[in-house]
Every structure is written in C-alpha cells, then in structure tokens.
Design a protein around this motif. Sequence first.
Motif, short mmCIF file in Angstrom:
data_model
loop_
_atom_site.label_atom_id
_atom_site.label_comp_id
_atom_site.label_asym_id
_atom_site.label_seq_id
_atom_site.Cartn_x
_atom_site.Cartn_y
_atom_site.Cartn_z
N ALA A 1 -20.97 46.01 29.94
CA ALA A 1 -20.38 46.79 31.03
C ALA A 1 -20.58 48.27 30.72
CB ALA A 1 -18.89 46.47 31.18
N ILE A 2 -20.46 49.08 31.76
CA ILE A 2 -20.69 50.53 31.63
C ILE A 2 -19.51 51.29 32.22
CG2 ILE A 2 -22.15 52.46 32.43
CD1 ILE A 2 -23.55 50.81 30.39
N GLY A 3 -19.14 52.37 31.55
CA GLY A 3 -18.15 53.29 32.05
C GLY A 3 -18.72 54.70 31.99
N GLU A 4 -17.96 55.67 32.46
CA GLU A 4 -18.43 57.06 32.49
C GLU A 4 -17.25 57.99 32.23
OE1 GLU A 4 -21.14 59.39 35.63
OE2 GLU A 4 -19.27 58.64 36.48
N LEU A 5 -17.46 59.02 31.43
CA LEU A 5 -16.40 60.01 31.17
C LEU A 5 -16.34 60.97 32.35
CD1 LEU A 5 -16.83 60.77 27.37
CD2 LEU A 5 -15.37 59.09 28.50
N THR A 6 -15.14 61.16 32.88
CA THR A 6 -14.97 62.04 34.04
C THR A 6 -14.29 63.35 33.68
OG1 THR A 6 -12.88 60.93 34.58
CG2 THR A 6 -14.89 60.12 35.67
N ILE B 1 -18.38 65.30 29.56
CA ILE B 1 -18.28 64.77 30.92
C ILE B 1 -19.62 64.14 31.30
CG2 ILE B 1 -18.00 65.40 33.36
CD1 ILE B 1 -15.99 67.50 32.47
N ASN B 2 -19.57 63.04 32.01
CA ASN B 2 -20.73 62.26 32.49
C ASN B 2 -21.39 61.41 31.41
OD1 ASN B 2 -20.43 63.18 35.15
ND2 ASN B 2 -21.70 64.98 34.72
N ASP B 3 -20.89 61.44 30.16
CA ASP B 3 -21.43 60.54 29.14
C ASP B 3 -21.18 59.10 29.58
OD1 ASP B 3 -22.25 62.56 27.47
OD2 ASP B 3 -20.68 62.25 25.95
N ARG B 4 -22.14 58.23 29.33
CA ARG B 4 -21.97 56.80 29.61
C ARG B 4 -21.23 56.17 28.44
NH1 ARG B 4 -23.38 55.05 34.82
NH2 ARG B 4 -24.37 56.90 35.67
N VAL B 5 -20.38 55.22 28.74
CA VAL B 5 -19.57 54.54 27.75
C VAL B 5 -19.96 53.07 27.76
CG1 VAL B 5 -17.22 53.95 27.07
CG2 VAL B 5 -17.68 56.16 28.13
N ARG B 6 -20.35 52.55 26.59
CA ARG B 6 -20.74 51.14 26.49
C ARG B 6 -19.51 50.28 26.26
NH1 ARG B 6 -25.17 50.75 22.07
NH2 ARG B 6 -23.89 48.93 21.85
N LEU B 7 -19.37 49.26 27.10
CA LEU B 7 -18.25 48.34 27.04
C LEU B 7 -18.78 46.91 27.02
CD1 LEU B 7 -16.39 49.98 30.06
CD2 LEU B 7 -15.81 50.34 27.67
N GLU B 8 -17.90 45.96 26.72
CA GLU B 8 -18.26 44.56 26.83
C GLU B 8 -17.04 43.79 27.33
OE1 GLU B 8 -19.44 42.97 23.06
OE2 GLU B 8 -17.46 43.22 22.18
N VAL B 9 -17.29 42.65 27.96
CA VAL B 9 -16.21 41.82 28.48
C VAL B 9 -15.51 41.14 27.30
CG1 VAL B 9 -15.66 39.83 29.93
CG2 VAL B 9 -17.36 41.51 30.69
N ALA B 10 -14.19 41.26 27.24
CA ALA B 10 -13.41 40.72 26.13
C ALA B 10 -12.87 39.32 26.42
CB ALA B 10 -12.24 41.65 25.80
N GLU B 11 -12.66 38.98 27.69
CA GLU B 11 -12.17 37.66 28.08
C GLU B 11 -12.98 37.19 29.28
OE1 GLU B 11 -8.00 37.95 28.98
OE2 GLU B 11 -7.56 38.98 27.10
N ALA B 12 -13.41 35.93 29.25
CA ALA B 12 -14.20 35.38 30.35
C ALA B 12 -13.41 35.42 31.66
CB ALA B 12 -14.60 33.94 30.04
N VAL B 13 -14.12 35.71 32.74
CA VAL B 13 -13.52 35.69 34.08
C VAL B 13 -13.98 34.39 34.75
CG1 VAL B 13 -13.41 36.84 36.32
CG2 VAL B 13 -13.55 38.20 34.22
N THR B 14 -13.01 33.57 35.15
CA THR B 14 -13.33 32.28 35.73
C THR B 14 -12.79 32.16 37.15
OG1 THR B 14 -11.34 31.26 34.85
CG2 THR B 14 -13.29 31.14 33.47
N VAL B 15 -13.46 31.32 37.94
CA VAL B 15 -12.99 30.97 39.27
C VAL B 15 -13.11 29.46 39.38
CG1 VAL B 15 -13.40 31.17 41.75
CG2 VAL B 15 -13.73 33.16 40.28
#
Length: 186
Positions: free
Chosen positions: A81-86, A55-69
């Motif tokens: 990107a960052i996530g966290e184990l709950t 619990i509380n470990d940080r999870v390393r993520l990355e964006v898989a598809e570009a977000v456009t506007v």
Amino acid sequence: MKTLLAAALLLAPVAATAQSAVVIPAASPNVLRAGTPVALRLIEGLTTKEKIARINDRVRLEVAEAVTVNGAVIIPVGSPAIGELTDVRNKGMWGKSGRIVGRVLSVNANGRTIRLSGTFDSKGGSGTAGAVAVSAVVFAPAGFFMTGKSAEMPAGTMLRGFVEEDVPFALARASAPVAAPMLVAR
C-alpha cells in the motif's frame, strides 16, 4: 395497400417499445463495500530528525490483516500500500515540537489497485513548556536554545485506511486438486 398499412401499425408499437428499452447490468453479488476498514503497517519508519521527512514523500505500507468478504480473501496480508506525507514540521526553538501528517492513497491487491482514504499523524512532545515559560520571564534568550522533540513513527506502526469506493469482484473457480507425485521406497 391495406396490408401495408396494417403491417406498419403492427410494427409501430414494437419499434417504440424497442427504442425505449434500457438495459441495466445485473449488480454483482460480490462487492467490497466503500468504508471497509483496512489495517495497515508502516514498512519504514518516519521521523522529522535531521529534516528527513518532507511533504509529498511517498510512504510504503503493507496490509496487516486480511480483508475478507463472505469468507473470500479480497486483500491479502502483506499486500503493498502507498501513503503520502501532507504536512511536515520540524522541531524548533522555544520548545516547538515536530509533526508528521499523511494520508493513505491505495493498496495493490491481486494485481488491482484499490483506492483508500484515511489519515495518520504523529507529534513530538515538547516537554519543555514549563521551562520555556520560566526562562522567558527570567532570561529570555534561554528559550531560543530550547527545542521540542522530533516526531517519529517507527516501522511497524499500525495505521488504518478505508476502501474509498465499492469494488465488485469475481470469485475464482477452485481447480481440481493436483495429484501429488507418488514416492516409491527403494
């Protein structure tokens, strides 16, 4: 005296109007809206094997598809990107399976941190429920040695997060194209 009074009467409405004026900033026409989905990918695998995940470990993520506007890339592919184990539950006796639960926190896009929301989870299968029930009836101590499966999320697992709040942005002006150096044949 009459001119002084007339001047005061003329200035009074202007002063009252000036005090009641409210300046409202113009809304930016370029906004990444809250709730916009962001496709993410796990950089490192997660597992409850050998009690690695906590619990509380940080999870390393990355964006898989570009977000456009409006055709402009706001969050490029590969942005960290960052996530966290709950919640983490390791496999256990009587066929209890492992479980990993986490949440998405943020993404860093072009030097700006954008808060994200969303959750992810994985549960190991027990696959032994029937065997445990039979063992418990026939031979109770046998269930003590039967364990469930560990929860696993391999690297590359796709996840989804959502932009948590409206993010205004400005488009960079395109600079004049730089002339390529001319190559001369010898």
